[in-house]
Design a protein around this motif. Sequence first.
Motif, PDB file in Angstrom:
ATOM      1  N   GLU A 147      -0.484 -12.770  -4.012  1.00  0.00           N
ATOM      2  CA  GLU A 147      -0.017 -13.742  -4.634  1.00  0.00           C
ATOM      3  C   GLU A 147       1.013 -13.605  -5.684  1.00  0.00           C
ATOM      4  O   GLU A 147       1.012 -12.765  -6.529  1.00  0.00           O
ATOM      5  CB  GLU A 147      -1.281 -14.491  -5.242  1.00  0.00           C
ATOM      6  N   GLY A 148       2.071 -14.468  -5.457  1.00  0.00           N
ATOM      7  CA  GLY A 148       3.242 -14.491  -6.419  1.00  0.00           C
ATOM      8  C   GLY A 148       4.163 -13.200  -6.242  1.00  0.00           C
ATOM      9  O   GLY A 148       5.119 -13.191  -6.749  1.00  0.00           O
ATOM     10  N   ALA A 149       3.760 -12.455  -5.148  1.00  0.00           N
ATOM     11  CA  ALA A 149       4.748 -11.001  -4.794  1.00  0.00           C
ATOM     12  C   ALA A 149       5.880 -11.548  -3.904  1.00  0.00           C
ATOM     13  O   ALA A 149       5.758 -12.674  -3.304  1.00  0.00           O
ATOM     14  CB  ALA A 149       3.826 -10.191  -4.053  1.00  0.00           C
ATOM     15  N   HIS A 150       6.902 -10.968  -4.346  1.00  0.00           N
ATOM     16  CA  HIS A 150       8.250 -11.280  -3.314  1.00  0.00           C
ATOM     17  C   HIS A 150       8.361 -10.374  -2.314  1.00  0.00           C
ATOM     18  O   HIS A 150       9.093 -10.382  -1.343  1.00  0.00           O
ATOM     19  CB  HIS A 150       9.423 -11.121  -4.181  1.00  0.00           C
ATOM     20  N   ILE A 151       7.798  -9.013  -2.423  1.00  0.00           N
ATOM     21  CA  ILE A 151       7.914  -7.990  -1.322  1.00  0.00           C
ATOM     22  C   ILE A 151       6.535  -7.351  -1.021  1.00  0.00           C
ATOM     23  O   ILE A 151       5.823  -7.165  -2.016  1.00  0.00           O
ATOM     24  CB  ILE A 151       8.880  -7.003  -1.805  1.00  0.00           C
ATOM     25  N   VAL A 152       5.990  -7.333   0.455  1.00  0.00           N
ATOM     26  CA  VAL A 152       5.135  -6.417   0.634  1.00  0.00           C
ATOM     27  C   VAL A 152       5.518  -5.177   1.722  1.00  0.00           C
ATOM     28  O   VAL A 152       6.053  -5.483   2.571  1.00  0.00           O
ATOM     29  CB  VAL A 152       3.895  -7.558   1.366  1.00  0.00           C
ATOM     30  N   PHE A 153       4.885  -4.059   1.301  1.00  0.00           N
ATOM     31  CA  PHE A 153       4.922  -2.753   2.217  1.00  0.00           C
ATOM     32  C   PHE A 153       3.399  -2.443   2.280  1.00  0.00           C
ATOM     33  O   PHE A 153       3.024  -1.950   1.703  1.00  0.00           O
ATOM     34  CB  PHE A 153       5.806  -1.892   1.769  1.00  0.00           C
ATOM     35  N   ALA A 154       3.034  -2.717   3.830  1.00  0.00           N
ATOM     36  CA  ALA A 154       1.778  -2.369   4.272  1.00  0.00           C
ATOM     37  C   ALA A 154       1.785  -0.905   4.641  1.00  0.00           C
ATOM     38  O   ALA A 154       2.651  -0.591   5.391  1.00  0.00           O
ATOM     39  CB  ALA A 154       1.351  -3.162   5.350  1.00  0.00           C
ATOM     40  N   CYS A 155       1.080   0.061   4.021  1.00  0.00           N
ATOM     41  CA  CYS A 155       1.370   1.496   4.147  1.00  0.00           C
ATOM     42  C   CYS A 155      -0.011   2.074   4.690  1.00  0.00           C
ATOM     43  O   CYS A 155      -0.516   3.133   4.239  1.00  0.00           O
ATOM     44  CB  CYS A 155       1.930   2.208   3.160  1.00  0.00           C
ATOM     45  N   GLY A 156      -0.939   1.202   5.307  1.00  0.00           N
ATOM     46  CA  GLY A 156      -2.350   1.728   5.691  1.00  0.00           C
ATOM     47  C   GLY A 156      -2.300   2.687   6.719  1.00  0.00           C
ATOM     48  O   GLY A 156      -1.361   2.894   7.359  1.00  0.00           O
ATOM     49  N   ALA A 157      -3.526   3.133   7.001  1.00  0.00           N
ATOM     50  CA  ALA A 157      -3.748   4.196   7.958  1.00  0.00           C
ATOM     51  C   ALA A 157      -3.711   3.511   9.323  1.00  0.00           C
ATOM     52  O   ALA A 157      -3.676   2.408   9.433  1.00  0.00           O
ATOM     53  CB  ALA A 157      -5.337   4.627   7.812  1.00  0.00           C
ATOM     54  N   ALA A 158      -3.118   4.595  10.286  1.00  0.00           N
ATOM     55  CA  ALA A 158      -2.806   3.905  11.570  1.00  0.00           C
ATOM     56  C   ALA A 158      -3.927   2.878  12.117  1.00  0.00           C
ATOM     57  O   ALA A 158      -5.341   3.335  12.216  1.00  0.00           O
ATOM     58  CB  ALA A 158      -2.580   4.990  12.725  1.00  0.00           C
ATOM     59  N   GLY A 159      -3.947   1.858  12.638  1.00  0.00           N
ATOM     60  CA  GLY A 159      -4.695   0.943  13.153  1.00  0.00           C
ATOM     61  C   GLY A 159      -5.762   0.203  12.046  1.00  0.00           C
ATOM     62  O   GLY A 159      -6.501  -0.390  12.607  1.00  0.00           O
ATOM     63  N   ALA A 160      -5.291   0.173  10.740  1.00  0.00           N
ATOM     64  CA  ALA A 160      -6.074  -0.744   9.918  1.00  0.00           C
ATOM     65  C   ALA A 160      -5.267  -1.608   9.790  1.00  0.00           C
ATOM     66  O   ALA A 160      -4.222  -1.802   9.031  1.00  0.00           O
ATOM     67  CB  ALA A 160      -6.181   0.414   8.678  1.00  0.00           C
ATOM     68  N   GLN A 161      -6.047  -3.017   9.948  1.00  0.00           N
ATOM     69  CA  GLN A 161      -5.096  -4.192   9.566  1.00  0.00           C
ATOM     70  C   GLN A 161      -5.566  -4.670   7.925  1.00  0.00           C
ATOM     71  O   GLN A 161      -6.826  -4.593   7.715  1.00  0.00           O
ATOM     72  CB  GLN A 161      -5.879  -5.107  10.392  1.00  0.00           C
ATOM     73  N   LEU A 162      -4.420  -4.818   7.462  1.00  0.00           N
ATOM     74  CA  LEU A 162      -4.617  -5.002   5.996  1.00  0.00           C
ATOM     75  C   LEU A 162      -4.689  -6.483   5.471  1.00  0.00           C
ATOM     76  O   LEU A 162      -4.959  -6.657   4.653  1.00  0.00           O
ATOM     77  CB  LEU A 162      -3.591  -4.189   5.369  1.00  0.00           C
ATOM     78  N   LEU A 163      -3.640  -7.096   6.348  1.00  0.00           N
ATOM     79  CA  LEU A 163      -3.468  -8.412   5.813  1.00  0.00           C
ATOM     80  C   LEU A 163      -3.333  -9.565   6.856  1.00  0.00           C
ATOM     81  O   LEU A 163      -2.594  -9.198   8.090  1.00  0.00           O
ATOM     82  CB  LEU A 163      -2.184  -8.483   5.360  1.00  0.00           C
ATOM     83  N   ALA A 164      -4.498 -10.516   6.979  1.00  0.00           N
ATOM     84  CA  ALA A 164      -4.354 -11.531   8.098  1.00  0.00           C
ATOM     85  C   ALA A 164      -3.042 -12.408   7.647  1.00  0.00           C
ATOM     86  O   ALA A 164      -2.415 -12.749   6.742  1.00  0.00           O
ATOM     87  CB  ALA A 164      -5.824 -12.213   7.689  1.00  0.00           C
TER      88      ALA A 164
END
Length: 285
Positions: free
Chosen positions: A185-202
């Motif tokens: 919330e309120g972010a301008h940038i998101v970098f998803a760096c999770g493990a292979a096959g892990a869904q982090l954000l719907a």
Amino acid sequence: MKKLLIQLDTDLHPAVFDTVVAYDGGADHVVGHGGCTPENIRALVEGAIFTRAPKEKKYTAMFVGGSDMVAGEKLFKAVQKYFFADFRVSIMLDSNGSNTTAAAGVAKMLSSSKVTGKKAVILAGTGPVGRRAAVMLAKEGAKVILTSRDATRSAEACNIIKTRFNVDVEPLAAPDMESRGRAIEGAHIVFACGAAGAQLLAAQYWQSSPTLEMLADANATPPLGVEGMDMMDKGKERHGKICWGAIGFGTLKLALHRACINKLFESNNLVLDAEEIFALAKTMS
Ligand SMILES: NC(=O)c1ccc[n+]([C@@H]2O[C@H](COP(=O)([O-])OP(=O)(O)OC[C@H]3O[C@@H](n4cnc5c(N)ncnc54)[C@H](OP(=O)(O)O)[C@@H]3O)[C@@H](O)[C@H]2O)c1
């Protein structure tokens, strides 16, 4: 004179990925060693630094990799402790593709927009790629938050970053989808760096965000880290946000990794870690 790359890996087996890229990057021969620790590499380093005449030392180089970033950083330091005067060879650190992947992702985002003063959230940033992405965005002037499912792990990652790079990254525990949704919330940038096959954000959490400008996702193994993005996204606009998928910026990652290997053989005193690799990425993006 043959270009020899001594590949030191903190895992049991030297990463095949790193070996292949080393050849593609210009090494004539790659000598891989697994299970490397600061305690068992002395003979390997001395073999590299004492064998060739000063003018020819640049044709030997070393590469530190493996899945554990902390172990990789310790090994990288330990190798250089054996260097003295001109008895040294060029060396690169890229545990789990950390530096090259983070640098490619951040450089591609920078090619889309400025990040200075913006709020950036590194989702699942405790791994090798996330730690380096946090550093690179912070060095570009973003206010960076690094999440983990565990408060202690996120705090530990931020402390290690502060010690090594002297930049402030804020830790945040976000154990599930809802808390990660709140984290952006309120972010301008998101970098998803999770493990292979892990869904982090719907999809619901980012597609309607009024502040979000850019997203990158390093995970190329379905399900992707960010639902609703495509791994091939190359700065594609989705719901008013610029999206960089894992393969979308992965082309630069590979080119960068190869370019770094090539550069190692230009002199015998190059040290390629986050700062140098990120600087090179920015010239290539
Ligand atoms: N695009 C490319 O060119 C490229 C190159 C290299 C790597 N990659 C990809 O980049 C990503 C990051 O690599 P990495 O080596 O840094 O990753 P990693 O160490 O395997 O994982 C990063 C973090 O993900 C979190 N995590 C693990 N399982 C999870 C789950 N089920 N749900 C939520 N979070 C979970 C963990 O954090 P916590 O336990 O602290 O929550 C972990 O520290 C991976 O997907 C990798 O495949 C892409």
